[in-house]
Design a protein around this motif. Sequence first.
Motif, PDB file in Angstrom:
ATOM      1  N   ASN A 116     -48.253 -18.805 -24.326  1.00 23.98           N
ATOM      2  CA  ASN A 116     -47.537 -19.712 -23.427  1.00 23.98           C
ATOM      3  C   ASN A 116     -46.185 -20.077 -24.051  1.00 23.98           C
ATOM      4  O   ASN A 116     -46.043 -21.085 -24.739  1.00 23.98           O
ATOM      5  N   PHE A 117     -45.170 -19.238 -23.795  1.00 22.65           N
ATOM      6  CA  PHE A 117     -43.857 -19.445 -24.394  1.00 22.65           C
ATOM      7  C   PHE A 117     -43.173 -20.700 -23.864  1.00 22.65           C
ATOM      8  O   PHE A 117     -42.373 -21.321 -24.565  1.00 22.65           O
ATOM      9  N   GLN A 118     -43.489 -21.095 -22.652  1.00 24.18           N
ATOM     10  CA  GLN A 118     -42.848 -22.272 -22.065  1.00 24.18           C
ATOM     11  C   GLN A 118     -43.252 -23.559 -22.783  1.00 24.18           C
ATOM     12  O   GLN A 118     -42.413 -24.422 -23.052  1.00 24.18           O
ATOM     13  N   ILE A 119     -44.537 -23.678 -23.126  1.00 24.40           N
ATOM     14  CA  ILE A 119     -44.972 -24.881 -23.833  1.00 24.40           C
ATOM     15  C   ILE A 119     -44.453 -24.887 -25.264  1.00 24.40           C
ATOM     16  O   ILE A 119     -44.172 -25.940 -25.844  1.00 24.40           O
ATOM     17  N   ILE A 120     -44.298 -23.694 -25.855  1.00 20.52           N
ATOM     18  CA  ILE A 120     -43.711 -23.599 -27.198  1.00 20.52           C
ATOM     19  C   ILE A 120     -42.274 -24.074 -27.160  1.00 20.52           C
ATOM     20  O   ILE A 120     -41.830 -24.871 -27.989  1.00 20.52           O
ATOM     21  N   ARG A 121     -41.521 -23.568 -26.156  1.00 22.59           N
ATOM     22  CA  ARG A 121     -40.115 -23.968 -25.997  1.00 22.59           C
ATOM     23  C   ARG A 121     -39.977 -25.469 -25.788  1.00 22.59           C
ATOM     24  O   ARG A 121     -39.146 -26.123 -26.412  1.00 22.59           O
ATOM     25  N   ARG A 122     -40.830 -26.031 -24.957  1.00 22.73           N
ATOM     26  CA  ARG A 122     -40.738 -27.464 -24.639  1.00 22.73           C
ATOM     27  C   ARG A 122     -41.098 -28.336 -25.847  1.00 22.73           C
ATOM     28  O   ARG A 122     -40.443 -29.352 -26.110  1.00 22.73           O
ATOM     29  N   THR A 123     -42.122 -27.937 -26.588  1.00 25.17           N
ATOM     30  CA  THR A 123     -42.527 -28.723 -27.760  1.00 25.17           C
ATOM     31  C   THR A 123     -41.458 -28.693 -28.844  1.00 25.17           C
ATOM     32  O   THR A 123     -41.154 -29.723 -29.466  1.00 25.17           O
ATOM     33  N   VAL A 124     -40.884 -27.521 -29.077  1.00 21.05           N
ATOM     34  CA  VAL A 124     -39.795 -27.418 -30.053  1.00 21.05           C
ATOM     35  C   VAL A 124     -38.594 -28.243 -29.583  1.00 21.05           C
ATOM     36  O   VAL A 124     -37.884 -28.853 -30.391  1.00 21.05           O
ATOM     37  N   GLY A 125     -38.389 -28.300 -28.276  1.00 15.89           N
ATOM     38  CA  GLY A 125     -37.317 -29.135 -27.736  1.00 15.89           C
ATOM     39  C   GLY A 125     -37.535 -30.604 -28.034  1.00 15.89           C
ATOM     40  O   GLY A 125     -36.602 -31.320 -28.428  1.00 15.89           O
ATOM     41  N   TRP A 126     -38.784 -31.082 -27.851  1.00 14.13           N
ATOM     42  CA  TRP A 126     -39.099 -32.474 -28.193  1.00 14.13           C
ATOM     43  C   TRP A 126     -38.879 -32.727 -29.683  1.00 14.13           C
ATOM     44  O   TRP A 126     -38.413 -33.804 -30.084  1.00 14.13           O
ATOM     45  N   LEU A 138     -32.562 -31.206 -25.160  1.00 14.91           N
ATOM     46  CA  LEU A 138     -32.599 -31.454 -23.722  1.00 14.91           C
ATOM     47  C   LEU A 138     -32.685 -30.152 -22.935  1.00 14.91           C
ATOM     48  O   LEU A 138     -33.381 -30.069 -21.917  1.00 14.91           O
ATOM     49  N   LEU A 139     -31.969 -29.132 -23.389  1.00 12.34           N
ATOM     50  CA  LEU A 139     -32.032 -27.834 -22.720  1.00 12.34           C
ATOM     51  C   LEU A 139     -33.444 -27.244 -22.774  1.00 12.34           C
ATOM     52  O   LEU A 139     -33.887 -26.573 -21.838  1.00 12.34           O
ATOM     53  N   CYS A 140     -34.137 -27.500 -23.884  1.00 16.00           N
ATOM     54  CA  CYS A 140     -35.494 -26.947 -24.058  1.00 16.00           C
ATOM     55  C   CYS A 140     -36.551 -27.705 -23.263  1.00 16.00           C
ATOM     56  O   CYS A 140     -37.541 -27.119 -22.824  1.00 16.00           O
ATOM     57  N   VAL A 141     -36.364 -29.017 -23.086  1.00 14.80           N
ATOM     58  CA  VAL A 141     -37.389 -29.823 -22.408  1.00 14.80           C
ATOM     59  C   VAL A 141     -37.084 -30.030 -20.924  1.00 14.80           C
ATOM     60  O   VAL A 141     -37.907 -30.592 -20.194  1.00 14.80           O
ATOM     61  N   TRP A 142     -35.895 -29.599 -20.489  1.00 12.48           N
ATOM     62  CA  TRP A 142     -35.454 -29.883 -19.121  1.00 12.48           C
ATOM     63  C   TRP A 142     -36.443 -29.358 -18.082  1.00 12.48           C
ATOM     64  O   TRP A 142     -36.805 -30.042 -17.141  1.00 12.48           O
ATOM     65  N   LYS A 143     -36.870 -28.112 -18.251  1.00 12.38           N
ATOM     66  CA  LYS A 143     -37.771 -27.493 -17.290  1.00 12.38           C
ATOM     67  C   LYS A 143     -39.205 -27.588 -17.783  1.00 12.38           C
ATOM     68  O   LYS A 143     -39.542 -27.132 -18.870  1.00 12.38           O
ATOM     69  N   LYS A 144     -40.059 -28.185 -16.972  1.00  9.54           N
ATOM     70  CA  LYS A 144     -41.466 -28.322 -17.341  1.00  9.54           C
ATOM     71  C   LYS A 144     -42.185 -26.981 -17.232  1.00  9.54           C
ATOM     72  O   LYS A 144     -41.940 -26.219 -16.304  1.00  9.54           O
ATOM     73  N   PRO A 145     -43.086 -26.688 -18.164  1.00  3.42           N
ATOM     74  CA  PRO A 145     -43.840 -25.437 -18.086  1.00  3.42           C
ATOM     75  C   PRO A 145     -44.857 -25.468 -16.961  1.00  3.42           C
ATOM     76  O   PRO A 145     -45.347 -26.539 -16.576  1.00  3.42           O
ATOM     77  N   LYS A 146     -45.189 -24.315 -16.418  1.00  4.68           N
ATOM     78  CA  LYS A 146     -46.185 -24.229 -15.354  1.00  4.68           C
ATOM     79  C   LYS A 146     -47.563 -24.645 -15.872  1.00  4.68           C
ATOM     80  O   LYS A 146     -48.342 -25.285 -15.170  1.00  4.68           O
TER      81      LYS A 146
END
Length: 484
Positions: free
Chosen positions: A2-12, A51-59
């Motif tokens: 799940n690359f989207q959740i990885i991206r979002r967590t690293v963004g946080w 902000l760029l990493c967390v902007w879009k929520k993962p599916k």
Amino acid sequence: MNFQIIRRTVGWLLLFEAIFFVIPLITAVVYWEKEFFVFLTCIALCAVLGLLCVWKKPKKDTIYAKEGFVIVALSWIVMSIFGCLPFFISGAIPSFIDALFETVSGFTTTGSTVLYGDQIEGMAKCLLLWRSFTHWIGGMGVLVFIMAFLPLSGARNMYLMKAESPGPTVGKLVPKVKNTAKILYSIYLIITVTLFVFLLLDGSMGVFEALNLSFSIAGTGGFYIKGDSLASNTPYVQIIATVFMLVFSINFNSYYLIGRGKLREIFNAEVRLFIYIVTGAIVLIVLNLLATGTQGYTLGEGIRYTAFSVASVISTTGLVAADFDLWPIFSKCILVGMMLVGACAGSTGGGIKVSRVLVLSKGAGHEVKRMIHPHQVKKISLDKRIVEEDTVRSINAFIMAYIIIYIVSMLLVSFECPSFEVAFTSVAATINNVGPGLGAVGPTGNFAFFSSWAKLVYIFDMLAGRLEIFPMLVLFFPGTWRKK
């Protein structure tokens, strides 16, 4: 994966790192230091990218074991890269690899350094505070801190805590992981503030110095604002440091039990063995020092310096009050042994962990009994509780991976080491997150003379040691990224 959740967590993570930068930024304002603009730049950079990493929520926001290991390993690498920018941009550490080494050493609470005494003492106060503050951030774990504020992925974020927290097993204090994280950080903060107050009571230490030392001891790191570490500080400060280095070496679950009034459960098998090791080491080293007349210590000095050094090494803090590299070989062997053992699981200390040593020693005893009585069936137990086979298997796998990484690392850096002592203890100091080793990397030395290649090996060792080996192995394992 799940690359989207990885991206979002690293963004946080980047957003929280931007918040962490505010503390040295305020320090720069207080002391009118030009590095204010450096930290302002770093805050803006982390905030924008975060902000760029967390902007879009993962599916899907579910984190499984594989994602948990990857997120933790990747987060610590990203955090270190951005965390080293203040040192590099300001010119305090002109080499990027050196700045990265220093920052990884800070976040992993190792305390190994590439700086000399005059470089440390001549550094801007905001940079010194950031250097020490990295210990406090990394001590309990940055993702554990984030989980205290953000429900990252429901119940599945337990995989993040397991991947980042030290020890063979990780459990929740309360049903919700988020509340467990809050409790752990509350305990961490309370003990840190208590240490800070005790340091100020001495009168010889100002607020800035006491704050730096509190961050260093709480994270069981080793950075300090003086080139000679604590050697020139008062006996009172050294004694307080000794006590709290040991306090932060104990599983934080024990302090939670104290709050719940369950005093009998505090002194479990791991804590008892830890106390035996510390006490036995102090007695043996003091006797050795007095018998050989090393450094001409009086009995009081011998006890104080020995207790400090034992606490510093077994807690993997790495602060120095006496140059133990000048002590007899017997004493140095004891200290190296404690470098390997390390602190208790669930503490801010590094090393193999006392609990693993306890399980391995009991396992060896059981094997001997099986040889004598082949038909006897008996499982390993601690505190009248059976140790699960999965736990035993994971400990065996950890030790095997630890030995392989240790040997490979030692071979890779051996070409640049002046002696076997330096090769062996430099790897021990980094993979166990201790800080100083012996010889050229001892209490009065540093890692500056190594090449960039060797420093990259040590950087990997520090990260692998702090994250308990497996997250780093999973990150670099080709099968992790292979599509099924």
